[in-house]
Each structure stands twice: as C-alpha cells, then as structure tokens.
Motif scaffolding. Structure first.
Motif, PDB file in Angstrom:
ATOM      1  N   THR A 178      61.225  47.815  44.507  1.00 54.33           N
ATOM      2  CA  THR A 178      60.150  47.600  45.476  1.00 54.33           C
ATOM      3  C   THR A 178      58.895  47.229  44.678  1.00 54.33           C
ATOM      4  N   PRO A 179      57.784  46.916  45.336  1.00 51.99           N
ATOM      5  CA  PRO A 179      56.563  46.552  44.586  1.00 51.99           C
ATOM      6  C   PRO A 179      55.913  47.706  43.823  1.00 51.99           C
ATOM      7  N   LEU A 180      56.397  48.936  43.951  1.00 51.98           N
ATOM      8  CA  LEU A 180      55.671  50.075  43.399  1.00 51.98           C
ATOM      9  C   LEU A 180      55.409  49.936  41.907  1.00 51.98           C
ATOM     10  N   SER A 181      56.420  49.614  41.114  1.00 52.18           N
ATOM     11  CA  SER A 181      56.224  49.524  39.677  1.00 52.18           C
ATOM     12  C   SER A 181      55.200  48.448  39.327  1.00 52.18           C
ATOM     13  N   ARG A 182      55.372  47.266  39.900  1.00 57.33           N
ATOM     14  CA  ARG A 182      54.474  46.153  39.582  1.00 57.33           C
ATOM     15  C   ARG A 182      53.044  46.458  40.037  1.00 57.33           C
ATOM     16  N   VAL A 183      52.884  46.954  41.256  1.00 53.13           N
ATOM     17  CA  VAL A 183      51.552  47.207  41.794  1.00 53.13           C
ATOM     18  C   VAL A 183      50.848  48.315  41.023  1.00 53.13           C
ATOM     19  N   SER A 184      51.548  49.413  40.755  1.00 57.75           N
ATOM     20  CA  SER A 184      50.911  50.538  40.062  1.00 57.75           C
ATOM     21  C   SER A 184      50.505  50.156  38.640  1.00 57.75           C
ATOM     22  N   ARG A 185      51.312  49.381  37.958  1.00 56.34           N
ATOM     23  CA  ARG A 185      50.949  48.959  36.601  1.00 56.34           C
ATOM     24  C   ARG A 185      49.727  48.051  36.627  1.00 56.34           C
ATOM     25  N   ALA A 186      49.684  47.112  37.578  1.00 53.77           N
ATOM     26  CA  ALA A 186      48.539  46.197  37.659  1.00 53.77           C
ATOM     27  C   ALA A 186      47.262  46.958  38.001  1.00 53.77           C
ATOM     28  N   LEU A 187      47.342  47.868  38.974  1.00 54.18           N
ATOM     29  CA  LEU A 187      46.163  48.640  39.350  1.00 54.18           C
ATOM     30  C   LEU A 187      45.716  49.564  38.221  1.00 54.18           C
ATOM     31  N   ASP A 188      46.670  50.143  37.520  1.00 52.99           N
ATOM     32  CA  ASP A 188      46.338  51.033  36.412  1.00 52.99           C
ATOM     33  C   ASP A 188      45.560  50.266  35.343  1.00 52.99           C
ATOM     34  N   HIS A 189      45.971  49.056  35.058  1.00 57.99           N
ATOM     35  CA  HIS A 189      45.272  48.238  34.070  1.00 57.99           C
ATOM     36  C   HIS A 189      43.854  47.908  34.550  1.00 57.99           C
ATOM     37  N   THR A 190      43.741  47.497  35.808  1.00 53.63           N
ATOM     38  CA  THR A 190      42.437  47.116  36.352  1.00 53.63           C
ATOM     39  C   THR A 190      41.469  48.292  36.362  1.00 53.63           C
ATOM     40  N   TYR A 191      41.921  49.430  36.885  1.00 57.80           N
ATOM     41  CA  TYR A 191      41.036  50.581  36.978  1.00 57.80           C
ATOM     42  C   TYR A 191      40.800  51.224  35.611  1.00 57.80           C
ATOM     43  N   GLY A 192      41.741  51.075  34.689  1.00 53.83           N
ATOM     44  CA  GLY A 192      41.500  51.550  33.331  1.00 53.83           C
ATOM     45  C   GLY A 192      40.329  50.815  32.698  1.00 53.83           C
ATOM     46  N   ASP A 193      40.303  49.503  32.845  1.00 46.24           N
ATOM     47  CA  ASP A 193      39.176  48.712  32.324  1.00 46.24           C
ATOM     48  C   ASP A 193      37.875  49.133  32.990  1.00 46.24           C
ATOM     49  N   GLU A 194      37.941  49.373  34.292  1.00 46.12           N
ATOM     50  CA  GLU A 194      36.739  49.749  35.033  1.00 46.12           C
ATOM     51  C   GLU A 194      36.187  51.091  34.572  1.00 46.12           C
ATOM     52  N   VAL A 195      37.055  52.079  34.437  1.00 46.63           N
ATOM     53  CA  VAL A 195      36.622  53.417  34.041  1.00 46.63           C
ATOM     54  C   VAL A 195      36.069  53.401  32.614  1.00 46.63           C
ATOM     55  N   ARG A 196      36.738  52.701  31.715  1.00 45.36           N
ATOM     56  CA  ARG A 196      36.245  52.637  30.334  1.00 45.36           C
ATOM     57  C   ARG A 196      34.899  51.928  30.250  1.00 45.36           C
ATOM     58  N   ALA A 197      34.712  50.901  31.067  1.00 44.09           N
ATOM     59  CA  ALA A 197      33.422  50.204  31.069  1.00 44.09           C
ATOM     60  C   ALA A 197      32.305  51.127  31.554  1.00 44.09           C
ATOM     61  N   LEU A 198      32.592  51.954  32.555  1.00 39.49           N
ATOM     62  CA  LEU A 198      31.594  52.874  33.081  1.00 39.49           C
ATOM     63  C   LEU A 198      31.179  53.919  32.042  1.00 39.49           C
ATOM     64  N   HIS A 199      32.093  54.241  31.140  1.00 37.34           N
ATOM     65  CA  HIS A 199      31.838  55.320  30.176  1.00 37.34           C
ATOM     66  C   HIS A 199      31.865  54.802  28.741  1.00 37.34           C
TER      67      HIS A 199
END
Length: 239
Positions: A178-199
């Motif tokens: 199902t899309p779960l693996s692909r979606v979660s990996r993509a979101l994890d990458h996107t939000y990881g960049d966002e969180v690191r940029a904030l801090h």
C-alpha cells in the motif's frame, strides 16, 4: 538486527528474520542486567542506593530546565557528579543541557508532524484495510506492535517469537503493498528537514560544544606516557 520503524515495519526480509526485534531486545536486557555497575548498584541497601543516586544526579532535578521541540519541559540538577563532569567538559552547563534536550528530541518532533499529516492518515487507512483482509484487524502499526508485545506475556518465548514474526511479515507486506511505506518515508524526509532547520542554532551549538570538549576528554582518558616515566626512573634514554 536493531532497526527502528516508527511508522510500521516496511522491510519484509528484515521482518522475516527478526520479527519486531523482540529477540534483540531480550539480548539487550540481559546485557544490561549483567552490567557490573548495575549489579553493584542493585545490591546496595535501599539507603545506600538513594545516596548513590543523589551523588550521581543531585538531590533533586532543580537548576536546569529546557523545553523539547514537542513542548515538554525537562529539568535536571546542577549538583552531583554528572553535572560536575558535564560542566568540566562543556563549560556552560545550562547551554549544554538546553541543546542536548532539544537535539535529542528532534526525532519525536519529526515523527509527530508525520503522524498529524492527512496523507499519512490516509495511507494508514489503506494499510489497515490490507491487514484486515489478511485476518489481522489492526487499525494502525502501533496497534499491531502492541498485539505483538502481548504475545510475549501469553506464550513461551519460542512460540511468541514465531507468532511475532508472522505478524511482522504481514505488517511489512501491507506496508509495501500500500502507499504507507512510500508516503511515510517521503513525509519523514520532508519533516526531518523542517525540524532541523527550525533548530539549526541548537544543532550547531551542540556540535561546537562537543568539538571544544574533545581535547578535555582526551586528556582525561589518555593513558600516562609510560616511556617518559621509564626514562625518568632509569636516569636517561637508551636511544
């Protein structure tokens, strides 16, 4: 053998070999129980255990305070051997505690953002439909993992491992099917960049404090120069 799958196991071969990692977790627990420091500590009478804990951590978690990226406030003592050692290594104890608390909790903040995203929620729904079709009526990977953990309470270790493995394989098959693996990996990458940029400031300061502490740490742990000692004792060099 030790891997983290915060959004559900999505590696079928790993699941087939390791289940949810229960065997490795038991090995870790046995290693902790065998640690000589822990054995010594737990053999102490209650009053001496309390004294040892106070010596290490301070009498109460007062003096240091920092807020995690997820909004929790953590506190610690400015007293005790741990605080004394960190002050000696990093100089500014309050700054070190703050950046350590922030940077150690970037991953939970990242995962929290992923789980709140509607795209992740939709993917979990498709995963859950796949699991129900396979006879595993769990609404989320967290529920599936909880069911696996309960097996250890109800079954002998060997049977629990086999049942855990079967469930983990089904979970991983549905995650990749199902899309779960692909979606979660993509979101994890996107939000990881966002969180690191904030801090970014805290990340940079932690790295700077650690780099500055390295020479001090090396002086503490470096063995004495035996050749110099031997030369002094013999009265000169044989070179």
């Amino acid at each position: 053998e030790r891997r983290s799958f915060p959004y559900g196991v999505d590696d079928v071969e790993w699941a087939r070999a390791n289940g949810y990692g229960g065997r490795a977790a038991r090995e870790d627990e046995r290693a902790r129980a065998a640690d000589p420091n822990q054995r010594w500590f737990h053999r102490l009478p209650a009053r001496e255990r309390a004294a040892a804990r106070t010596a290490l951590m301070g009498a109460s978690p007062v003096g240091l305070s920092a807020r995690t990226p997820t909004g929790m406030t953590l506190t610690a003592s400015t007293q005790g051997c741990l605080a004394q050692a960190q002050r000696a290594l990093y100089g500014d104890l309050a700054a070190w505690f703050r950046v350590k608390v922030v940077t150690m909790n970037l991953r939970p903040a990242q995962e929290e953002r992923v789980r709140r995203d509607p795209r992740y929620t939709e993917a979990v729904g498709q995963w859950a439909a796949c699991m129900r079709a396979a006879g595993r009526p769990y609404d989320s990977p967290d529920a599936s993992r909880s069911a696996a953990a309960a097996l250890a309470d109800d079954l002998p270790a060997e049977r629990a491992d086999a049942a855990e493995t079967a469930l983990a394989v089904t979970e991983a098959t549905c995650a990749t099917g199902t899309p779960l693996s692909r979606v979660s990996r993509a979101l994890d990458h996107t939000y990881g960049d966002e969180v690191r940029a904030l801090h970014r400031d805290e990340i940079d300061l932690r790295r700077r404090l650690q780099n500055d502490a390295l020479p001090r740490a090396e002086r503490v742990v470096s063995p004495p120069d035996r050749s110099t000692d031997a030369t002094k004792r013999s009265g000169g060099s044989h070179a």
